[in-house]
Scaffold this motif. Structure first.
Motif, mmCIF file in Angstrom:
data_model
loop_
_atom_site.group_PDB
_atom_site.id
_atom_site.type_symbol
_atom_site.label_atom_id
_atom_site.label_comp_id
_atom_site.label_asym_id
_atom_site.label_seq_id
_atom_site.Cartn_x
_atom_site.Cartn_y
_atom_site.Cartn_z
ATOM 1 N N ILE A 1 44.363 43.989 49.685
ATOM 2 C CA ILE A 1 43.590 44.525 48.564
ATOM 3 C C ILE A 1 44.215 44.093 47.246
ATOM 4 C CG2 ILE A 1 42.969 46.662 47.362
ATOM 5 C CD1 ILE A 1 42.296 47.848 50.101
ATOM 6 N N LYS A 2 45.541 44.102 47.201
ATOM 7 C CA LYS A 2 46.243 43.665 45.994
ATOM 8 C C LYS A 2 45.943 42.189 45.701
ATOM 9 C CE LYS A 2 50.825 44.487 44.110
ATOM 10 N NZ LYS A 2 52.192 44.889 44.415
ATOM 11 N N LYS A 3 45.989 41.346 46.744
ATOM 12 C CA LYS A 3 45.723 39.910 46.571
ATOM 13 C C LYS A 3 44.269 39.670 46.166
ATOM 14 C CE LYS A 3 49.606 38.176 48.646
ATOM 15 N NZ LYS A 3 50.460 37.104 48.267
ATOM 16 N N ILE A 4 43.351 40.430 46.762
ATOM 17 C CA ILE A 4 41.935 40.280 46.427
ATOM 18 C C ILE A 4 41.699 40.648 44.962
ATOM 19 C CG2 ILE A 4 39.616 41.196 46.854
ATOM 20 C CD1 ILE A 4 40.451 41.502 49.814
ATOM 21 N N ASP A 5 42.296 41.767 44.528
ATOM 22 C CA ASP A 5 42.142 42.185 43.129
ATOM 23 C C ASP A 5 42.736 41.161 42.167
ATOM 24 O OD1 ASP A 5 40.773 44.494 43.762
ATOM 25 O OD2 ASP A 5 42.573 45.755 43.770
ATOM 26 N N LYS A 6 43.859 40.579 42.540
ATOM 27 C CA LYS A 6 44.510 39.579 41.691
ATOM 28 C C LYS A 6 43.620 38.344 41.566
ATOM 29 C CE LYS A 6 48.428 38.924 39.931
ATOM 30 N NZ LYS A 6 48.796 39.320 38.563
ATOM 31 N N ALA A 7 43.073 37.884 42.683
ATOM 32 C CA ALA A 7 42.199 36.713 42.661
ATOM 33 C C ALA A 7 40.953 36.980 41.814
ATOM 34 C CB ALA A 7 41.792 36.327 44.078
ATOM 35 N N THR A 8 40.439 38.206 41.878
ATOM 36 C CA THR A 8 39.258 38.566 41.092
ATOM 37 C C THR A 8 39.589 38.605 39.605
ATOM 38 O OG1 THR A 8 38.493 39.909 42.929
ATOM 39 C CG2 THR A 8 37.420 40.262 40.824
ATOM 40 N N SER A 9 40.728 39.198 39.267
ATOM 41 C CA SER A 9 41.090 39.312 37.856
ATOM 42 C C SER A 9 41.368 37.947 37.231
ATOM 43 C CB SER A 9 42.304 40.222 37.687
ATOM 44 O OG SER A 9 43.465 39.612 38.199
ATOM 45 N N LYS A 10 41.826 36.997 38.035
ATOM 46 C CA LYS A 10 42.087 35.649 37.534
ATOM 47 C C LYS A 10 40.832 34.775 37.534
ATOM 48 C CE LYS A 10 46.466 36.128 36.854
ATOM 49 N NZ LYS A 10 47.052 36.022 35.517
ATOM 50 N N GLY A 11 39.733 35.295 38.087
ATOM 51 C CA GLY A 11 38.477 34.551 38.078
ATOM 52 C C GLY A 11 38.347 33.551 39.207
ATOM 53 N N ALA A 12 39.213 33.660 40.218
ATOM 54 C CA ALA A 12 39.157 32.718 41.329
ATOM 55 C C ALA A 12 38.004 33.031 42.274
ATOM 56 C CB ALA A 12 40.476 32.722 42.099
ATOM 57 N N VAL A 13 37.639 34.306 42.378
ATOM 58 C CA VAL A 13 36.501 34.715 43.207
ATOM 59 C C VAL A 13 35.644 35.692 42.411
ATOM 60 C CG1 VAL A 13 37.629 34.367 45.445
ATOM 61 C CG2 VAL A 13 37.801 36.571 44.315
ATOM 62 N N ALA A 14 34.391 35.800 42.793
ATOM 63 C CA ALA A 14 33.451 36.674 42.098
ATOM 64 C C ALA A 14 33.716 38.135 42.448
ATOM 65 C CB ALA A 14 32.027 36.304 42.464
ATOM 66 N N LYS A 15 33.286 39.020 41.567
ATOM 67 C CA LYS A 15 33.522 40.451 41.735
ATOM 68 C C LYS A 15 32.847 40.993 43.003
ATOM 69 C CE LYS A 15 31.698 43.557 38.880
ATOM 70 N NZ LYS A 15 31.424 44.371 37.679
ATOM 71 N N ASN A 16 31.620 40.572 43.254
ATOM 72 C CA ASN A 16 30.918 41.058 44.449
ATOM 73 C C ASN A 16 31.567 40.540 45.722
ATOM 74 O OD1 ASN A 16 29.123 42.474 42.936
ATOM 75 N ND2 ASN A 16 27.401 41.076 43.213
ATOM 76 N N ASN A 17 32.073 39.318 45.682
ATOM 77 C CA ASN A 17 32.773 38.745 46.830
ATOM 78 C C ASN A 17 33.996 39.588 47.162
ATOM 79 O OD1 ASN A 17 34.656 37.166 48.349
ATOM 80 N ND2 ASN A 17 33.590 35.310 47.756
ATOM 81 N N SER A 18 34.757 39.953 46.149
ATOM 82 C CA SER A 18 35.965 40.736 46.387
ATOM 83 C C SER A 18 35.617 42.131 46.887
ATOM 84 C CB SER A 18 36.825 40.812 45.135
ATOM 85 O OG SER A 18 36.180 41.540 44.139
ATOM 86 N N ALA A 19 34.583 42.741 46.338
ATOM 87 C CA ALA A 19 34.166 44.072 46.775
ATOM 88 C C ALA A 19 33.730 44.036 48.239
ATOM 89 C CB ALA A 19 33.030 44.583 45.901
ATOM 90 N N ARG A 20 33.004 43.005 48.603
ATOM 91 C CA ARG A 20 32.540 42.860 49.982
ATOM 92 C C ARG A 20 33.712 42.686 50.936
ATOM 93 N NH1 ARG A 20 29.420 38.748 49.222
ATOM 94 N NH2 ARG A 20 30.905 37.172 49.878
ATOM 95 N N ASN A 21 34.678 41.836 50.568
ATOM 96 C CA ASN A 21 35.846 41.617 51.426
ATOM 97 C C ASN A 21 36.677 42.879 51.585
ATOM 98 O OD1 ASN A 21 35.594 38.903 52.242
ATOM 99 N ND2 ASN A 21 36.292 38.195 50.250
ATOM 100 N N LYS A 22 36.901 43.595 50.480
ATOM 101 C CA LYS A 22 37.680 44.838 50.557
ATOM 102 C C LYS A 22 36.975 45.856 51.440
ATOM 103 C CE LYS A 22 38.325 45.507 46.059
ATOM 104 N NZ LYS A 22 38.825 46.065 44.788
ATOM 105 N N SER A 23 35.670 45.962 51.294
ATOM 106 C CA SER A 23 34.898 46.904 52.090
ATOM 107 C C SER A 23 34.983 46.572 53.575
ATOM 108 C CB SER A 23 33.443 46.886 51.628
ATOM 109 O OG SER A 23 32.648 47.694 52.454
ATOM 110 N N ARG A 24 34.826 45.316 53.902
ATOM 111 C CA ARG A 24 34.842 44.893 55.311
ATOM 112 C C ARG A 24 36.178 45.161 55.980
ATOM 113 N NH1 ARG A 24 31.693 39.043 54.957
ATOM 114 N NH2 ARG A 24 29.613 39.903 54.791
ATOM 115 N N ILE A 25 37.270 44.767 55.312
ATOM 116 C CA ILE A 25 38.569 44.942 55.968
ATOM 117 C C ILE A 25 38.980 46.418 56.013
ATOM 118 C CG2 ILE A 25 39.398 42.599 55.576
ATOM 119 C CD1 ILE A 25 41.075 43.619 53.258
#
Length: 87
Positions: free
Chosen positions: A55-79
């Motif tokens: 979750i920490k890595k996903i949030d970091k990637a989102t804040s840096k703009g490497a992945v989209a916000k919805n992509n990160s939300a979906r990944n966090k939800s799934r795992i």
């Protein structure tokens, strides 16, 4: 190949940014895979620890703009759902 000075600089900047984004995205994907492996082995403690890191890595990637916000939300939800469904 660009001819103008600003276009040459843009190529360098884009290349550098792309490399950075790829590192964040790869780090995120590896963390997600680690959670999924822990879930597959049915190790609840390891899965919980891996989930926190992921979750920490996903949030970091989102804040840096490497992945989209919805992509990160979906990944966090799934795992999170996978870990919570473990017994």
């Amino acid at each position: 190949m660009p001819n103008m000075k600003n276009a040459k600089k843009a190529v360098k900047v884009i290349s550098k940014r792309e490399k950075s984004n790829n590192e964040y995205a790869a780090s995120m994907k590896n963390a997600i895979k680690k959670v999924e492996r822990a879930v597959a082995t049915k190790d609840k403690n390891a899965a919980g620890e891996a989930l926190k890191v992921a979750i920490k890595k996903i949030d970091k990637a989102t804040s840096k703009g490497a992945v989209a916000k919805n992509n990160s939300a979906r990944n966090k939800s799934r795992i999170t759902k996978k870990v919570n469904e473990m017994e």
